[in-house]
Design a protein around this motif. Structure first.
Motif, PDB file in Angstrom:
ATOM      1  N   SER A 165     -17.022   6.823  -3.866  1.00  0.00           N
ATOM      2  CA  SER A 165     -17.128   6.034  -2.637  1.00  0.00           C
ATOM      3  C   SER A 165     -18.481   5.327  -2.553  1.00  0.00           C
ATOM      4  CB  SER A 165     -16.957   6.948  -1.420  1.00  0.00           C
ATOM      5  OG  SER A 165     -15.688   7.548  -1.429  1.00  0.00           O
TER       6      SER A 165
ATOM      7  N   ASN B  59      -3.844   0.638  -2.915  1.00  0.00           N
ATOM      8  CA  ASN B  59      -3.555  -0.767  -2.610  1.00  0.00           C
ATOM      9  C   ASN B  59      -3.204  -1.557  -3.866  1.00  0.00           C
ATOM     10  OD1 ASN B  59      -4.078  -0.585   0.213  1.00  0.00           O
ATOM     11  ND2 ASN B  59      -6.275  -0.531  -0.243  1.00  0.00           N
TER      12      ASN B  59
ATOM     13  N   SER C 229     -14.366  -2.630  -3.206  1.00  0.00           N
ATOM     14  CA  SER C 229     -13.787  -3.697  -2.373  1.00  0.00           C
ATOM     15  C   SER C 229     -14.530  -5.020  -2.559  1.00  0.00           C
ATOM     16  CB  SER C 229     -13.817  -3.286  -0.896  1.00  0.00           C
ATOM     17  OG  SER C 229     -12.988  -2.168  -0.672  1.00  0.00           O
TER      18      SER C 229
ATOM     19  N   PRO D  70      -8.407   4.755  -3.753  1.00  0.00           N
ATOM     20  CA  PRO D  70      -9.457   5.215  -2.823  1.00  0.00           C
ATOM     21  C   PRO D  70     -10.670   5.767  -3.559  1.00  0.00           C
ATOM     22  CG  PRO D  70      -7.312   5.981  -2.105  1.00  0.00           C
ATOM     23  CD  PRO D  70      -7.119   5.393  -3.478  1.00  0.00           C
TER      24      PRO D  70
ATOM     25  N   GLY E  80     -15.832   4.737   1.606  1.00  0.00           N
ATOM     26  CA  GLY E  80     -14.526   5.396   1.605  1.00  0.00           C
ATOM     27  C   GLY E  80     -13.521   4.795   2.560  1.00  0.00           C
ATOM     28  N   SER E  81     -13.727   3.548   2.962  1.00  0.00           N
ATOM     29  CA  SER E  81     -12.800   2.927   3.921  1.00  0.00           C
ATOM     30  C   SER E  81     -11.410   2.727   3.330  1.00  0.00           C
ATOM     31  CB  SER E  81     -13.350   1.577   4.386  1.00  0.00           C
ATOM     32  OG  SER E  81     -14.509   1.776   5.157  1.00  0.00           O
ATOM     33  N   THR E  82     -11.335   2.569   2.009  1.00  0.00           N
ATOM     34  CA  THR E  82     -10.033   2.468   1.360  1.00  0.00           C
ATOM     35  C   THR E  82      -9.391   3.850   1.334  1.00  0.00           C
ATOM     36  OG1 THR E  82     -10.778   0.654  -0.037  1.00  0.00           O
ATOM     37  CG2 THR E  82      -8.797   1.806  -0.744  1.00  0.00           C
ATOM     38  N   GLN E  83      -8.331   4.026   2.091  1.00  0.00           N
ATOM     39  CA  GLN E  83      -7.677   5.341   2.171  1.00  0.00           C
ATOM     40  C   GLN E  83      -6.203   5.252   1.782  1.00  0.00           C
ATOM     41  OE1 GLN E  83      -8.541   7.187   5.965  1.00  0.00           O
ATOM     42  NE2 GLN E  83     -10.684   6.597   5.860  1.00  0.00           N
TER      43      GLN E  83
ATOM     44  N   SER F 162       0.838  -1.197   0.000  1.00  0.00           N
ATOM     45  CA  SER F 162       0.000   0.000   0.000  1.00  0.00           C
ATOM     46  C   SER F 162       0.872   1.246   0.000  1.00  0.00           C
ATOM     47  CB  SER F 162      -0.919   0.034   1.226  1.00  0.00           C
ATOM     48  OG  SER F 162      -1.907  -0.953   1.160  1.00  0.00           O
TER      49      SER F 162
ATOM     50  N   SER G 224       0.631   5.730   0.403  1.00  0.00           N
ATOM     51  CA  SER G 224      -0.169   6.903   0.754  1.00  0.00           C
ATOM     52  C   SER G 224      -0.142   7.962  -0.331  1.00  0.00           C
ATOM     53  CB  SER G 224       0.336   7.513   2.067  1.00  0.00           C
ATOM     54  OG  SER G 224       0.177   6.609   3.134  1.00  0.00           O
TER      55      SER G 224
ATOM     56  N   TYR H  66     -13.595   8.329  -4.379  1.00  0.00           N
ATOM     57  CA  TYR H  66     -13.557   9.789  -4.348  1.00  0.00           C
ATOM     58  C   TYR H  66     -14.948  10.385  -4.102  1.00  0.00           C
ATOM     59  CZ  TYR H  66     -14.407   8.521  -9.279  1.00  0.00           C
ATOM     60  OH  TYR H  66     -14.862   7.928 -10.427  1.00  0.00           O
TER      61      TYR H  66
ATOM     62  N   TRP I  11      -7.209  13.223  -2.138  1.00  0.00           N
ATOM     63  CA  TRP I  11      -7.292  11.969  -2.863  1.00  0.00           C
ATOM     64  C   TRP I  11      -7.647  12.151  -4.329  1.00  0.00           C
ATOM     65  CZ3 TRP I  11      -4.547   8.177  -2.301  1.00  0.00           C
ATOM     66  CH2 TRP I  11      -4.171   7.720  -1.036  1.00  0.00           C
TER      67      TRP I  11
END
Length: 201
Positions: A35, A66, A40, A80, A60-63, A14, A16, A82, A95
């Protein structure tokens, strides 16, 4: 030609920020969407893994950016989501900026899968992302997700409207009705990913 083994996917890494990505070989397909469009869930269903990508009741849990590896030279990238309204403006802008950077400058990128909630259709941010991808001249696959929630007549109507919208924007894209939950269109999507992989070799 050996096809991809979708059951062999594994989490790789992952990041940032786009500038931190240190994987610069092979090819990859990115998964993007507003989002709560079901990114996922799609990854888990597509690769027959219950928890390879976290599914949360909170949009939006994916921040993070990945990376999932199917083989040594081919990856699926979960970006992530948007635009979720409960995020701070600063968080959303951060993001959106990172996703744009990834789409514009990532040299390994050969295709993008964009999830759109069939019930709400294209949002302004979806169209902005599509225009960015258009500049790259790479494969665009649009999934009209959550189609299990509407009847067949509406599915057809939404599909036709989506085709007209994309044509009006002079964007070349492959559009299909889809449902991660009911696995509608999974086989067709796998075939498209396989074709992208084979053509990248």
């Amino acid at each position: 030609m050996k096809l991809l083994n979708f059951n062999s996917i594994s989490f790789l890494k992952s990041f940032s920020y786009v500038k931190d990505i240190d994987i610069n070989f092979g090819s990859e397909i990115a998964l993007i969407g507003y989002s709560n469009t079901g990114k996922s869930t799609l990854i888990n269903v597509l690769f027959n893994k219950k928890k390879i990508s976290r599914v949360s009741k909170f949009p939006g849990s994916t921040q993070l950016i990945n990376f999932f590896q199917i083989n040594n030279s081919f990856r699926i990238i979960d970006l992530p989501g948007y635009g979720y309204s409960k995020f701070s403006k600063q968080f959303k802008l951060k993001w959106i900026k990172e996703i744009k950077k990834y789409l514009l400058y990532r040299k390994c990128l050969i295709g993008v899968i964009i999830l759109v909630d069939i019930n709400f259709f294209f949002k302004k941010i979806d169209l902005k992302m599509l225009h960015i991808i258009k500049k790259k001249k790479i494969k665009i696959i649009i999934l009209l997700n959550k189609s299990d929630k509407i009847n067949n007549f509406l599915k057809k109507e939404k599909y036709i409207l989506a085709k007209k919208k994309i044509l009006s924007l002079n964007i070349k894209a492959d559009i299909q009705v889809f449902s991660s939950l009911k696995k509608i269109g999974i086989s067709k999507l796998k075939n498209k990913i396989n074709n992208l992989y084979i053509n990248s070799l």
